[in-house]
Design an enzyme around this catalytic site. Sequence first.
Site, PDB file in Angstrom:
ATOM      1  N   LEU A 243      60.439  -0.682-138.216  1.00 53.35           N
ATOM      2  CA  LEU A 243      61.422   0.654-138.676  1.00 53.35           C
ATOM      3  C   LEU A 243      62.400   0.780-137.464  1.00 53.35           C
ATOM      4  O   LEU A 243      62.253   0.975-136.574  1.00 53.35           O
ATOM      5  CB  LEU A 243      60.367   1.819-138.747  1.00 53.35           C
ATOM      6  CG  LEU A 243      60.877   3.124-139.336  1.00 53.35           C
ATOM      7  CD1 LEU A 243      61.336   2.960-140.824  1.00 53.35           C
ATOM      8  CD2 LEU A 243      60.057   4.399-139.074  1.00 53.35           C
ATOM      9  N   ASP A 244      63.716   0.851-138.375  1.00 52.94           N
ATOM     10  CA  ASP A 244      64.921   0.899-137.397  1.00 52.94           C
ATOM     11  C   ASP A 244      64.721   2.073-136.144  1.00 52.94           C
ATOM     12  O   ASP A 244      64.220   2.961-136.417  1.00 52.94           O
ATOM     13  CB  ASP A 244      65.994   1.199-138.108  1.00 52.94           C
ATOM     14  CG  ASP A 244      66.456   0.050-138.847  1.00 52.94           C
ATOM     15  OD1 ASP A 244      66.171  -1.218-138.361  1.00 52.94           O
ATOM     16  OD2 ASP A 244      67.729   0.312-139.450  1.00 52.94           O
ATOM     17  N   PRO A 245      65.274   1.825-134.846  1.00 49.88           N
ATOM     18  CA  PRO A 245      65.152   2.739-134.022  1.00 49.88           C
ATOM     19  C   PRO A 245      65.687   4.228-134.494  1.00 49.88           C
ATOM     20  O   PRO A 245      65.167   4.989-134.097  1.00 49.88           O
ATOM     21  CB  PRO A 245      65.948   2.083-132.826  1.00 49.88           C
ATOM     22  CG  PRO A 245      65.815   0.572-132.921  1.00 49.88           C
ATOM     23  CD  PRO A 245      65.560   0.608-134.368  1.00 49.88           C
TER      24      PRO A 245
ATOM     25  N   ARG B 237      70.659   1.881-145.727  1.00 49.75           N
ATOM     26  CA  ARG B 237      72.106   1.902-145.347  1.00 49.75           C
ATOM     27  C   ARG B 237      72.814   1.220-146.383  1.00 49.75           C
ATOM     28  O   ARG B 237      73.968   1.681-146.672  1.00 49.75           O
ATOM     29  CB  ARG B 237      72.332   1.331-143.896  1.00 49.75           C
ATOM     30  CG  ARG B 237      72.303   0.203-143.543  1.00 49.75           C
ATOM     31  CD  ARG B 237      72.706  -0.317-142.331  1.00 49.75           C
ATOM     32  NE  ARG B 237      71.509  -0.104-141.271  1.00 49.75           N
ATOM     33  CZ  ARG B 237      71.736   0.017-140.004  1.00 49.75           C
ATOM     34  NH1 ARG B 237      72.593  -0.260-139.387  1.00 49.75           N
ATOM     35  NH2 ARG B 237      70.533   0.166-139.220  1.00 49.75           N
TER      36      ARG B 237
END
Length: 315
Positions: A53-55, A190
């Site tokens: 999971l992206d920072p 995104r």
Amino acid sequence: MTDSNANRPPRLPRREVHGVLLLDKPLGLSSNDALVRAKRLLRAAKAGHTGTLDPLATGLLPLCFGEATKFSQDLLEADKTYDAEVRLGARSSTGDAEGELLDVRAVTCDRAAVEQALEGFIGEIEQVPPMHSALKKDGRPLYEYARAGQTVERAARRVTIRSIALLECALPGAPSFTMRVTCSKGTYIRTLAEDIGEALGCGAHLTGLRRIAVGDLTLDGAVTLAQIEAQDDAQRPAMLAPVDALLQKCVPVQLDAAAAGRFLQGQRIAQRDLPVGTALAENSLARVYAGEPSRLLGVARMREGALRPERLVKL
């Protein structure tokens, strides 16, 4: 000279911990760093995460410990659900709020136009992975090329948007909206936000992302690292969901002692040795238990009239 280590408390040994931690990951922390911290707090001997999971994203990060790691691949393959905040009127160099704004345009759409645009992305779509991602090209993560100011060719990938719904829309007062997306693995939210912006003719970028579900697991009952740290060491393992929380789509089957013994030796269990009334379709999966109280033995598949062990657990 005083030894700086002399006053440190002794490091406690690792222990066998089994289950899945439903972690509510904070903003700014990488998935690997979250795993390292949780593993240390639990003093777990074995751990693994179930996809990154992206920072810059928050929310559900299931972490598997002990025997639960045998099923982590299932969560890697599972659908994910996100709440995403999108700002219209400009793309960004990274596709999110961290990047430099590019191609600023006027926003002339309304809520109805946004809803119509979202509907157009339901189903199987193609996405070009963003440069700011961990996907590798010639052995290097794409983000390394991006940081060096390079753009490399990326092949489009097919992903599936199961559902997409408009939760909030600030138009016309402000050029932003929030959507809930359920999608297949490998979907870049995104990129989805950028593509929606192009469909609306004004560009867009992601300003917030929160994962609320991975397969059947949800944020309900999720805990933070701070909550784990606040617990006494002896109580921390109780914060994990049991291993079979990962197996709820499998049909439960309870074996008697004799059948359980054969099952644990890797032998198939004939239909006649299953509990009366057990109905399993061909090729269906079962989570297998034995004993009183019931103890999970593993997962099996029904083939040719017999239950065949696929993955055994030692709890």
